[in-house]
Design a protein around this motif. Structure first.
Motif, short mmCIF file in Angstrom:
data_model
loop_
_atom_site.label_atom_id
_atom_site.label_comp_id
_atom_site.label_asym_id
_atom_site.label_seq_id
_atom_site.Cartn_x
_atom_site.Cartn_y
_atom_site.Cartn_z
N UNK A 1 0.81 -1.23 0.02
CA UNK A 1 -0.15 0.06 0.10
C UNK A 1 0.96 1.14 0.07
N UNK A 2 1.69 1.41 -0.98
CA UNK A 2 2.75 2.56 -1.08
C UNK A 2 2.07 3.83 -1.16
N UNK A 3 0.68 3.77 -1.97
CA UNK A 3 0.14 5.17 -2.13
C UNK A 3 -0.61 5.59 -1.06
N UNK A 4 -0.74 4.76 0.16
CA UNK A 4 -1.86 5.15 1.04
C UNK A 4 -1.51 6.51 1.65
N UNK A 5 -2.60 7.05 2.05
CA UNK A 5 -2.45 8.37 2.55
C UNK A 5 -3.44 8.52 3.83
N UNK A 6 -4.55 7.68 4.13
CA UNK A 6 -5.25 7.66 5.37
C UNK A 6 -5.48 6.18 5.82
N UNK A 7 -5.14 5.84 6.91
CA UNK A 7 -5.25 4.43 7.39
C UNK A 7 -5.75 4.69 8.89
N UNK A 8 -7.05 4.01 9.23
CA UNK A 8 -7.78 3.91 10.44
C UNK A 8 -7.79 2.67 10.91
N UNK A 9 -7.13 2.53 12.11
CA UNK A 9 -7.14 1.24 12.86
C UNK A 9 -7.50 1.55 14.19
N UNK A 10 -8.18 2.42 14.41
CA UNK A 10 -8.72 2.85 15.89
C UNK A 10 -9.75 1.95 16.36
N UNK A 11 -10.13 1.83 17.58
CA UNK A 11 -11.19 0.91 18.15
C UNK A 11 -10.95 -0.63 17.74
N UNK A 12 -9.69 -1.01 18.04
CA UNK A 12 -9.55 -2.43 17.84
C UNK A 12 -8.98 -2.87 18.92
N UNK A 13 -8.12 -4.29 18.85
CA UNK A 13 -7.77 -4.90 19.99
C UNK A 13 -6.21 -4.99 20.18
N UNK A 14 -5.47 -4.03 19.37
CA UNK A 14 -4.01 -3.76 19.50
C UNK A 14 -3.39 -3.74 20.74
N UNK A 15 -2.68 -4.52 21.33
CA UNK A 15 -1.77 -4.11 22.21
C UNK A 15 -0.39 -3.98 21.90
N UNK A 16 0.06 -4.44 20.84
CA UNK A 16 1.39 -4.14 20.40
C UNK A 16 1.54 -4.01 18.53
N UNK A 17 2.55 -3.62 18.37
CA UNK A 17 2.57 -3.65 16.88
C UNK A 17 3.92 -4.18 16.49
N UNK A 18 4.13 -4.56 15.35
CA UNK A 18 5.43 -4.97 14.73
C UNK A 18 6.35 -3.84 14.71
N UNK A 19 7.67 -3.84 14.88
CA UNK A 19 8.75 -3.16 15.14
C UNK A 19 8.55 -2.01 13.66
N UNK A 20 8.40 -2.64 12.72
CA UNK A 20 8.42 -1.77 11.62
C UNK A 20 6.90 -1.78 10.47
N UNK A 21 5.80 -1.74 11.44
CA UNK A 21 4.38 -1.98 11.18
C UNK A 21 4.03 -1.18 9.64
N UNK A 22 4.54 0.06 9.77
CA UNK A 22 4.02 0.94 8.78
C UNK A 22 5.28 1.38 7.87
N UNK A 23 6.34 0.41 7.79
CA UNK A 23 7.47 0.71 6.64
C UNK A 23 6.96 0.90 5.37
N UNK A 24 7.61 1.89 4.65
CA UNK A 24 7.11 2.20 3.30
C UNK A 24 5.96 2.98 2.97
#
Length: 593
Positions: free
Chosen positions: A347-370
């Protein structure tokens, strides 16, 4: 009408819009559209063809005069010659103002048979005059033909591209007699339960079809055949669909927007969009998907994807594979607890990302790389505890970041250091007690910082934030939870003391009285400050430089205006035998205030 008056009127009409022009020229210009609009069934079949076929059919039927004129057209580029709309626009340009329409209508309507004129001659003359007016009537066909063939339970507009409104008409099934020239049909809020094959017949001009809020339970494969130019299809809020066939959208090669929201869908076939090659916007929110539908993979044309309010549990490494043009992705309000470290890699052209109101307690080290073009990232409403310094390392274009409504208690130093475009940062409603300046360095400007509803410890680590608040006035409402001497106060009201250029932390209070008097408050805070100061003065580190200690102590004064210069003569020495002398002197001075 007297002959003189008639001649005068004719002269006025001639001068109104210019000379009428020659009949042959008018026919050569207007005949294509006259033929197109004169026969609605022929028009529908013509519109259903590809552009090159439509142009060829039109020129063949129209005759050699039209072909001769067509061959004189000059286009901006060679491809425009095979574009039906641009060809028709050229005919419009050629024909504009070559006929005085008012005058021609007047001549036609006022034409009468002369006493010595044979009927055949009169009929021929009348027919020739009528041919010059075919296009004038044709121009109106697109407006009044739509309303003329409008279903009785619907309302139709009179524009050239008419819209048909059949919403709230209690229709049990789809009508079959829609106007051929309809560009938009609204069938919202009816009782339609079933869509048969080719349910709408042939409607070549249709661009938008809305079937929201019906009771559709089954869509026959090929139901939308005969709608070759459909660009928008709305099927939202049909809670009984639940299942779609692989060939449901066969024939919709020009479809740009598809809405299947709130349809109780559990899944959709992986190949359902394989023939919908132009799809740009897909709404699938409020269904029952437990994973991101495999059907979206490889949909290269897709730019906006709505998947909020489902039951999605994870973003796998291939969930968004092949979505290289995706700009907007909404996954909020799901059950996502896991994001693969390569979940967003395509998703290299992504401009808007909504991940709110989920069950995330951690993220990968480079979750949003690129995701170098990302402008807005929403991670609010999860259970994140720490913010890693690696998460946002590639997000140099990020303007808005939401980390609110988590359980964040720690932010790594430099976590926001690469966010050089950041305008708004939301850290409110977490468990943060401190916000060191090192977290932001080297970011020098944030347009808005939201940090309310955190148990802030207003010590010297927060002094920079207070100064920033005072200088820029871009953040407010930071109530202190500790130390007790400033608990309940806003950070902006806390007065940090300094000694020799070093900040002194506000100290804890030991009073049990809930509302002390001004005198008691002054005495207690002064005592706390002196206690804190004594502990600093007697620390082993300070013993190393007696001169500096004396200078620091000499410059201390109370906020209430009590001068403490009497203590200036007290000297501290490394020798521990003097400790018992310092305490009585200081306490005596304090309690005499």
């Amino acid at each position: 009408m007297p002959k003189q008056s008639r001649l005068h009127m004719e002269e006025q009409l001639k001068n109104r819009n210019g000379p009428p022009g020659k009949v042959n020229e008018v026919r050569s210009c207007f005949q294509p559209k006259a033929i197109t609009f004169a026969n609605s069934s022929h028009y529908c079949s013509l519109q259903a063809q590809a552009d090159e076929q439509r142009i060829a059919l039109l020129l063949t039927v129209a005759g050699p005069q039209v072909i001769e004129r067509f061959n004189t057209f000059i286009f901006d580029n060679e491809d425009d010659k095979n574009n039906f709309d641009k060809v028709m626009k050229k005919f419009d340009q050629q024909c504009t103002s070559k006929k005085n329409k008012t005058f021609e209508w007047y001549i036609f309507r006022s034409h009468t048979q002369r006493a010595d004129e044979l009927f055949d001659s009169f009929s021929t003359d009348l027919r020739l005059k009528a041919q010059t007016l075919v296009f004038l009537a044709a121009l109106r066909v697109s407006a009044w033909a739509c309303s003329r063939s409008c279903p009785s339970v619907c309302t139709c507009t009179r524009e050239r591209s008419c819209a048909v409104f059949c919403d709230r008409a209690s229709l049990p099934r789809v009508l079959r007699d829609f106007p051929c020239g309809a560009s938009a049909i609204n069938l919202d809020k009816n009782n339609i339960r079933f869509l048969s094959e080719k349910a709408f017949g042939t409607l070549p001009a249709l661009r938008s079809l809305s079937l929201n809020h019906n009771n559709i339970s089954f869509i026959t494969p090929g139901a939308f055949k005969g709608l070759p130019h459909l660009t928008e299809l709305k099927l939202a809020h049909n809670e009984y669909i639940k299942y779609l066939h692989t060939r449901t959208f066969t024939g919709l090669k020009r479809l740009l927007k598809l809405d299947l929201s709130n349809c109780n869908l559990l899944n959709i076939p992986d190949r359902i969009f394989i023939a919908v090659t132009a799809l740009q916007e897909l709404a699938l929110w409020q269904n029952h998907f437990r994973r991101i539908p495999g059907a979206v993979r490889g949909t290269e044309s897709l730019t906006r994807l709505y998947l909020e309010r489902n039951r999605i549990e994870a973003v796998a490494y291939n969930s968004l594979q092949g979505l290289g043009n995706l700009k907007y992705l909404n996954l909020q309000d799901n059950r996502i607890g896991v994001i693969h470290d390569k979940g967003f890699k395509d998703c290299v052209e992504l401009e808007y990302l909504y991940l709110n109101d989920n069950l995330l307690n951690k993220l990968p080290q480079f979750a949003f790389k690129g995701l170098r073009l990302l402008k807005m990232l929403n991670l609010g409403g999860n259970t994140l505890v720490n913010v890693s310094s690696t998460w946002f390392s590639d997000l140099g274009e990020l303007e808005v970041l939401y980390l609110d409504r988590n359980t964040i208690s720690h932010i790594d130093e430099g976590a926001f250091e690469n966010l050089t475009s950041l305008i708004s940062l939301h850290l409110n409603s977490n468990n943060l007690t401190s916000l060191p300046l090192a977290v932001f360095q080297p970011v020098y400007f944030i347009g808005r910082l939201y940090v309310f509803r955190n148990p802030w410890e207003c010590d010297c680590k927060m002094e920079w934030l207070k100064e920033w608040m005072d200088n820029y006035e871009l953040v407010r409402d930071i109530p202190c939870a500790s130390p007790s001497s400033v608990a309940g106060m806003d950070l902006g009201e806390v007065l940090f003391q300094s000694a020799g250029g070093a900040c002194l932390d506000p100290v804890e209070q030991n009073e049990t009285v809930s509302t002390p008097s001004p005198t008691e408050w002054t005495r207690s805070t002064t005592e706390d400050r002196f206690s804190n100061l004594i502990s600093k003065l007697l620390s082993p580190k300070l013993y190393q430089d007696t001169g500096n200690i004396t200078e620091i102590f000499r410059n201390v004064s109370d906020q209430s205006g009590v001068n403490l210069s009497a203590a200036a003569n007290v000297q501290l020495h490394p020798n521990n035998t003097h400790h018992h002398i310092v305490f009585p002197v200081l306490l005596l001075l304090f309690y005499n205030v």
